[in-house]
Design a protein around this motif. Sequence first.
Motif, short mmCIF file in Angstrom:
data_model
loop_
_atom_site.label_atom_id
_atom_site.label_comp_id
_atom_site.label_asym_id
_atom_site.label_seq_id
_atom_site.Cartn_x
_atom_site.Cartn_y
_atom_site.Cartn_z
N ASP A 19 20.17 87.86 57.15
CA ASP A 19 18.88 88.57 57.17
C ASP A 19 17.85 87.60 56.59
O ASP A 19 17.46 87.69 55.43
CB ASP A 19 19.02 89.83 56.33
N CYS A 147 13.64 97.19 54.09
CA CYS A 147 13.02 95.87 54.23
C CYS A 147 12.16 95.80 55.48
O CYS A 147 12.65 96.04 56.58
CB CYS A 147 14.13 94.82 54.31
N LYS A 574 13.97 87.65 45.12
CA LYS A 574 14.91 86.63 45.57
C LYS A 574 14.53 85.34 44.88
O LYS A 574 13.37 84.95 44.92
CB LYS A 574 14.84 86.45 47.08
MO LIG Z 1 15.02 91.88 53.39
#
Ligand SMILES: [Mo]
Length: 699
Positions: A19, A147, A574
């Motif tokens: 992803d 997301c 992230k």
């Molecule tokens: Mo994502």
Amino acid sequence: MSAPFAGGIRIVHGACHHDCPDTCVWDVHVDERGRAVRLRGNADHPTTRGELCPKVNRFLDRVHHPDRILGPRRRTGPKGSGQYEPITWDDAISEVADRLADVIDRRGGQAILQYSSDGTQGLIQRGVMADRFFDAVGASDVRRHICGVTASMGAADVYALPFGIDPEDLAHSRTIIVWGTNTRLTNRHLWPTIETARRRGATVVVIDPIRTATADAADRFIRIRPGTDVALVLAMIHVLDRDDLIDREWVDNRTDGWDELRASAAAMAPETAAAITGVDADTIVWLAHIYGEQRPAAIRTLIGPEHREHGRDIMRAVAMLPAVTGAWAEKGGGLARSTQIWFETALGLGDSDRPVRRRFNMADLGAVLTGTGPTGTAPDPPIEALVVHNSNPAVICPDQNAVIRGLGRTDLFCVVIEQFITDTARYADIVLPATTQIEHLDLAIAWGHMYLALNQPAIEPRGECLPNTEIFRRLAAAMGLDEPRFADTDEDLVRQLLDFDHEWLTGIDLESLGDRTWQRLAVPEGHHPQIDPPPATDNTSIHLGRLVYRPGSETPDGDPERARRLPLTLMSRKQHPKFLNAGYGGFPEHLPPGGKPTLSIHPDDAGTRAISDGDLVVVYNDRGSLTVTAEISEVVQPGLVTMPFGWWNRHTPEDRAVNALTNARSPDGLGSAAFHENLVEVRRAGSATGRSRRDQDSR
Ligand SMILES: [Mo]
Ligand SMILES: Nc1nc2c(c(=O)[nH]1)N[C@H]1C(S)=C(S)[C@@H](COP(=O)(O)OP(=O)(O)OC[C@H]3O[C@@H](n4cnc5c(=O)[nH]c(N)nc54)[C@H](O)[C@@H]3O)O[C@H]1N2
Ligand SMILES: Nc1nc2c(c(=O)[nH]1)N[C@H]1C(S)=C(S)[C@@H](COP(=O)(O)OP(=O)(O)OC[C@H]3O[C@@H](n4cnc5c(=O)[nH]c(N)nc54)[C@H](O)[C@@H]3O)O[C@H]1N2
Ligand code: SF4
């Protein structure tokens, strides 16, 4: 497509399934004995350019990892223990089929929940056969909105269909505002394009609350208070209007709602915005001018700011900017966002005659399983069986303590289809072993570029692993579902997907993809998003309109009372080059130096709490608490702390990760989560305070 090569090596082309916007194309080198011996980025693919990334360079080690589960497993220890015994496929399939049939008999299909996400974004293994299976049994489903959907809806508020420019066009830009995306980490194959623009004289500006690797590499970093971007956009429009940088002809001919937007902006002078955003007024004026004057001007964004209660407002606001300056009109100008909508349109992915099923927000899993339901009431019928594929909710979902309480329910029958015993699989009754990307066929779309790719299997499945598709074929057969669509092979499924009548698929079929591996969507020359064709809004006008900054309800501005008790804002992004969501957070060779998750805290906030660099600290709020190592750093601003996302639970004494602290509040009801809007407090571990103990007891 595989070609013979010197020394008996064959090269099989495939595409990364992660992803990730980049959808790289790779070459797998396979020896005479059918073993994958080398993996390299494809040199001819326009964005891969011969390089993968630190996460995937060693993907063959993942394929051959000693912890890989190579056959079905039945749980032998308590839920969460991760203790399993091997069983045969026949036993596994019949046990799962019997248990699901029992739930259907007693409570109906809705008492089964299909939970899946983008663990693979290949269209075939992502869920074609799974969806057929769960549609047939009438199971409950999730809204896969964790997301991208909020960002997309924000842009859709302005343009109806939120097409952006081809990211490769950024090479022609002279101003690039990288708005809440960490390109060098999360979309690394775009960075060379941005560097090309820079060599040609472009100025690159990054707007982010955190000094990221991308911020470090930019010409100018604008550090904004989290979640306040709407105020910044309004002040930019205020300056553009004041200093005659609005393209009035464009606005008059192509937009509606300018008067309302103008009035909203008039009320947001740069000095007013400075107090909200923390960006000084001179910088706001500079930003508005460079954006309005140094053209072509592009804004690059993905999803960073969407994970907030009002993330949709932020994405709507940012999407309005190119409409007031007419930036779209020039090549290299406009909004460069996810390209997924190009593929969805070309392949007709939204057109579906599938049945409507009961759906829950992905982010609400904890509430749904513990019977409190998203609105405070238990779902009826309650969830009695959970089947997870392509996702790791025990790590990736907000309000992790609720999720784990739900997964720990002894009356819940849980099946997890996985490659490893993840934190979610630890709670499964039955684990079914899935193939990896080099062991199955798939069709790969992208959200960072315009190239479709075919992923060819390079090796035989390891052990007894099966593709997701085959697992659902077998389950369907065991449950007596014998319609022909359950007999379609993976190749049939690819053909069916490509058999859609859209001009952007011209010249693309299984054979051509087999020959060339990747093909650009056949978008004709002259197609110019939001101009020709015009926006897909009801009146073909770009919708501007009233715009207001609203603080999220779990922020210092939104809840000063709570912020007195829990004064720090926690973001969880992230952060690690060798992580891809939660896919690698349990693998020692992928962990960053130190091997433990850290909390980044500004020197001022550490100072007032007598915290030194390297101290163990407890981070807590009403949802949970975690013991981690403090890292004193000016990467964050005062009042903001961050913890990386993606670590598996085993790395803290609490056996939890950052989502134990995060907020399941759904942005504007869209079903994602406000992952970055969490109020917390931090203290040195061992320095007990009555206050923290009370907070934890109140959970
Ligand atoms: Mo994502
Ligand atoms: N290495 C690596 N790459 C990845 C992933 C990974 O886990 N690891 N995950 C992949 C996935 S699933 C996705 S969705 C993409 C996401 O890629 P991106 O869209 O880049 O999203 P994030 O990294 O979540 O956030 C980007 C930036 O947004 C900033 N941000 C947060 N809130 C705000 C705000 O209110 N205003 C502004 N201006 N900025 C804000 C964050 O500080 C962060 O630096 O990355 C993909 N690529
Ligand atoms: N705190 C915090 N939480 C977040 C985020 C954040 O920034 N902060 N980001 C959010 C975002 S943007 C996203 S996209 C989600 C990601 O959430 P997920 O999609 O659940 O996460 P992944 O780790 O990408 O993938 C999950 C699993 O898919 C498995 N998998 C891969 N290929 C296959 C296959 O072919 N078959 C099967 N059966 N399994 C396979 C992998 O082994 C992996 O364990 O997390 C969200 N959660
Ligand atoms: S994770 Fe992203 S950057 Fe890495 S190989 Fe896959 S598509 Fe490319």
